[in-house]
Motif scaffolding. Structure first.
Motif, mmCIF file in Angstrom:
data_model
loop_
_atom_site.group_PDB
_atom_site.id
_atom_site.type_symbol
_atom_site.label_atom_id
_atom_site.label_comp_id
_atom_site.label_asym_id
_atom_site.label_seq_id
_atom_site.Cartn_x
_atom_site.Cartn_y
_atom_site.Cartn_z
ATOM 1 N N LYS A 38 7.128 -6.297 -16.654
ATOM 2 C CA LYS A 38 7.022 -5.994 -17.988
ATOM 3 C C LYS A 38 7.102 -4.306 -18.617
ATOM 4 O O LYS A 38 7.926 -3.892 -19.160
ATOM 5 C CB LYS A 38 5.991 -6.632 -18.857
ATOM 6 N N GLU A 39 6.115 -3.772 -17.646
ATOM 7 C CA GLU A 39 5.990 -2.344 -17.870
ATOM 8 C C GLU A 39 7.330 -1.606 -17.599
ATOM 9 O O GLU A 39 7.310 -0.648 -18.272
ATOM 10 C CB GLU A 39 4.725 -2.027 -17.100
ATOM 11 N N ILE A 40 7.996 -2.080 -16.480
ATOM 12 C CA ILE A 40 8.951 -1.225 -15.864
ATOM 13 C C ILE A 40 10.399 -1.690 -16.586
ATOM 14 O O ILE A 40 11.519 -1.146 -16.422
ATOM 15 C CB ILE A 40 9.055 -1.016 -14.575
ATOM 16 N N GLY A 41 10.281 -2.918 -17.229
ATOM 17 C CA GLY A 41 11.548 -3.446 -17.785
ATOM 18 C C GLY A 41 12.420 -4.290 -16.715
ATOM 19 O O GLY A 41 13.656 -4.141 -16.840
ATOM 20 N N ASP A 42 11.624 -4.654 -15.789
ATOM 21 C CA ASP A 42 12.355 -5.267 -14.761
ATOM 22 C C ASP A 42 12.498 -6.764 -15.132
ATOM 23 O O ASP A 42 11.849 -7.735 -14.643
ATOM 24 C CB ASP A 42 11.686 -5.338 -13.544
ATOM 25 N N TYR A 43 13.652 -7.013 -15.793
ATOM 26 C CA TYR A 43 13.611 -8.464 -16.681
ATOM 27 C C TYR A 43 14.103 -9.436 -15.462
ATOM 28 O O TYR A 43 13.586 -10.642 -15.801
ATOM 29 C CB TYR A 43 14.833 -8.332 -17.673
ATOM 30 N N GLU A 44 14.598 -9.324 -14.475
ATOM 31 C CA GLU A 44 14.958 -10.381 -13.687
ATOM 32 C C GLU A 44 13.792 -10.672 -12.867
ATOM 33 O O GLU A 44 13.454 -12.130 -12.841
ATOM 34 C CB GLU A 44 16.127 -9.881 -12.517
ATOM 35 N N GLN A 59 6.962 1.502 -8.736
ATOM 36 C CA GLN A 59 6.702 0.198 -9.509
ATOM 37 C C GLN A 59 7.493 -0.960 -9.027
ATOM 38 O O GLN A 59 6.973 -2.177 -9.202
ATOM 39 C CB GLN A 59 6.484 0.600 -11.147
ATOM 40 N N LYS A 60 8.645 -0.883 -9.334
ATOM 41 C CA LYS A 60 9.523 -2.079 -8.815
ATOM 42 C C LYS A 60 9.195 -2.567 -7.377
ATOM 43 O O LYS A 60 9.003 -3.664 -7.492
ATOM 44 C CB LYS A 60 11.090 -1.669 -8.933
ATOM 45 N N GLY A 61 8.805 -1.677 -6.251
ATOM 46 C CA GLY A 61 8.593 -2.241 -5.280
ATOM 47 C C GLY A 61 7.175 -3.124 -5.404
ATOM 48 O O GLY A 61 7.002 -3.973 -4.704
ATOM 49 N N ILE A 62 6.256 -2.414 -6.123
ATOM 50 C CA ILE A 62 4.905 -3.019 -6.152
ATOM 51 C C ILE A 62 5.044 -4.488 -6.885
ATOM 52 O O ILE A 62 4.425 -5.490 -6.344
ATOM 53 C CB ILE A 62 3.841 -2.214 -7.267
ATOM 54 N N SER A 63 5.803 -4.538 -7.935
ATOM 55 C CA SER A 63 6.081 -5.987 -8.614
ATOM 56 C C SER A 63 6.480 -6.777 -7.468
ATOM 57 O O SER A 63 6.278 -7.983 -7.548
ATOM 58 C CB SER A 63 6.844 -5.618 -9.724
ATOM 59 N N ASN A 64 7.707 -6.562 -6.911
ATOM 60 C CA ASN A 64 8.329 -7.482 -5.953
ATOM 61 C C ASN A 64 7.303 -7.902 -4.810
ATOM 62 O O ASN A 64 7.282 -9.175 -4.551
ATOM 63 C CB ASN A 64 9.626 -6.646 -5.184
ATOM 64 N N LEU A 65 6.565 -7.035 -4.176
ATOM 65 C CA LEU A 65 5.795 -7.280 -3.179
ATOM 66 C C LEU A 65 4.505 -8.247 -3.654
ATOM 67 O O LEU A 65 4.177 -9.025 -3.163
ATOM 68 C CB LEU A 65 5.231 -5.912 -2.399
ATOM 69 N N LYS A 66 4.118 -7.723 -4.887
ATOM 70 C CA LYS A 66 2.982 -8.647 -5.486
ATOM 71 C C LYS A 66 3.474 -10.010 -5.692
ATOM 72 O O LYS A 66 2.564 -11.262 -5.569
ATOM 73 C CB LYS A 66 2.317 -8.055 -6.601
ATOM 74 N N ARG A 87 0.959 -1.169 -0.060
ATOM 75 C CA ARG A 87 -0.176 -0.220 -0.041
ATOM 76 C C ARG A 87 1.088 1.175 0.003
ATOM 77 O O ARG A 87 0.606 2.482 -0.701
ATOM 78 C CB ARG A 87 -0.911 -0.011 1.120
ATOM 79 N N ASN A 88 1.770 1.251 0.676
ATOM 80 C CA ASN A 88 2.857 2.367 0.885
ATOM 81 C C ASN A 88 3.522 2.660 -0.650
ATOM 82 O O ASN A 88 3.634 3.766 -1.011
ATOM 83 C CB ASN A 88 3.911 2.129 1.962
ATOM 84 N N TYR A 89 4.167 1.361 -1.088
ATOM 85 C CA TYR A 89 4.758 1.555 -2.479
ATOM 86 C C TYR A 89 3.616 2.177 -3.612
ATOM 87 O O TYR A 89 3.837 3.006 -4.313
ATOM 88 C CB TYR A 89 5.146 0.240 -2.887
ATOM 89 N N THR A 90 2.512 1.653 -3.354
ATOM 90 C CA THR A 90 1.351 2.141 -4.365
ATOM 91 C C THR A 90 1.274 3.632 -4.179
ATOM 92 O O THR A 90 0.922 4.039 -5.250
ATOM 93 C CB THR A 90 0.073 1.237 -4.072
ATOM 94 N N ILE A 91 1.187 4.205 -3.136
ATOM 95 C CA ILE A 91 0.899 5.765 -2.686
ATOM 96 C C ILE A 91 2.088 6.207 -3.305
ATOM 97 O O ILE A 91 1.836 7.318 -4.117
ATOM 98 C CB ILE A 91 0.837 5.959 -1.309
ATOM 99 N N LEU A 92 3.417 5.726 -3.118
ATOM 100 C CA LEU A 92 4.592 6.435 -3.585
ATOM 101 C C LEU A 92 4.707 6.444 -5.145
ATOM 102 O O LEU A 92 5.464 6.999 -5.693
ATOM 103 C CB LEU A 92 5.810 6.052 -2.938
ATOM 104 N N GLY A 93 4.177 5.341 -5.673
ATOM 105 C CA GLY A 93 4.249 5.018 -7.418
ATOM 106 C C GLY A 93 5.440 4.341 -7.390
ATOM 107 O O GLY A 93 6.143 4.420 -8.456
#
Length: 326
Positions: free
Chosen positions: A61-67, A26-33, A18-24
């Motif tokens: 995919k959207e942010i190019g986090d290939y790992e 995206q990498k944190g959102i992907s990792n946590l999901k 939720r905090n990462y979502t508020i901050l926008g």
């Protein structure tokens, strides 16, 4: 999470999400999901796990986090691989993971994708395809445990094709690697694979010897599904050598373990329902805390406005008094 305290792990990751979502972020959102998806997967809730993994994949995919993309693709493929009705989807995602790993030189993703493809094609009874991918996996991915897994599935594939001599060579190589790395699970699977192939080749005496070794390893790790399969194989092998006393004994043990697994499966479903209820309660607590925080923040803003208004009035009065006495 690593202590299997999945409820608290979910709570911590959900708050962070939720905090990462508020901050926008995206990498944190992907990792946590992805992390939350793993929690649901551990609890046996494949549907929710898949939902979180697909969301994580979309963001990666959207942010190019290939790992992260490669890891999540493997997780999604593994879920589809657990259901025979979705084997084709598993293959689709393993292939996408393979392309990802090759493009960005992620050897672990490449190895897992190749092994996954081999195992899925085996489950589909497409043994030539299984052999093709398993051979590539073994040659290109030097992790000994994955190699042991690959060699054992090669043995199982050749066994299904009736080439027992070649199958036994691969089973023995799987067992060797498992012994060298003290990998109990892989050792049990390798021994079981060798025993099944020996039984198919009508070498019942060898099958019985190998099965008893597998039984010792599986008993030490309380691997119930493997114990079930070992007892069943022992019952069949003893029957083939007309040792009906032992055949009956292991048939009874097979039935007991099978019933135990069924009861555990029911308990797991109950635990999953309890876990889902606890998650709902935890989400309500988080929502209430956020509402309380918002109320407190609004009250603080109101208090600041009142304080500033009072100060403003005082300043105006002072200015008026000063002007009056000049």
């Amino acid at each position: 999470y690593f202590k299997a305290d999945y409820l608290n792990a979910f709570g911590a990751w959900e708050k962070s999400l939720r905090n990462y979502t508020i901050l926008g972020n995206q990498k944190g959102i992907s990792n946590l999901k992805s992390n939350i998806g793993a929690v649901f997967e551990k609890q046996g809730n494949s549907e929710k796990a898949l939902g979180y993994f697909l969301d994580a994949l979309s963001v990666a995919k959207e942010i190019g986090d290939y790992e992260r993309e490669g890891t999540v693709l493997i997780n999604i493929a593994n879920i589809y691989d657990n259901n025979k009705n979705t084997y084709d989807k598993a293959i689709l995602f393993y292939n996408e993971a393979l392309e990802n790993g090759l493009s960005y030189e992620a050897d672990d993703v490449v190895g897992l994708a190749l092994v996954g493809l081999g195992a899925t094609y085996f489950d589909k009874a497409e043994y030539d395809s299984a052999i093709y991918y398993l051979n590539i996996a073994i040659e290109s991915y030097e992790d000994p445990l994955n190699q042991s897994f690959g060699y054992n599935y090669l043995g199982k594939s050749y066994s299904e094709l009736g080439d027992f001599d070649k199958a036994i060579v691969f089973h023995e190589e799987a067992i060797r690697l498992a012994r060298e790395n003290d990998a109990k699970a892989e050792l049990t699977q390798g021994l079981l694979g060798l025993a099944v192939t020996s039984r198919k080749a009508k070498n019942f005496e060898r099958a019985i010897v190998v099965l008893h070794e597998a039984l010792g390893v599986a008993t030490g790790t309380n691997a119930k599904e493997e114990l079930r399969d070992i007892y069943q194989e022992l019952a069949e092998s003893y029957e083939m050598v007309s040792d009906y006393g032992n055949a009956y004994l292991y048939q009874v043990l097979f039935s007991n373990v099978k019933d135990s697994i069924y009861l555990q499966s029911n308990q797991n479903r109950i635990d999953l329902m309890q876990f889902s209820f606890d998650l709902d309660q935890l989400n309500m607590e988080i929502d209430n805390l956020e509402k309380d925080a918002q109320i407190q923040e609004q009250e603080a803003k109101t208090q600041r406005i009142i304080s500033l208004s009072v100060i403003g009035i005082i300043i105006i009065v002072l200015i008026g008094l000063y002007a009056r006495f000049q």
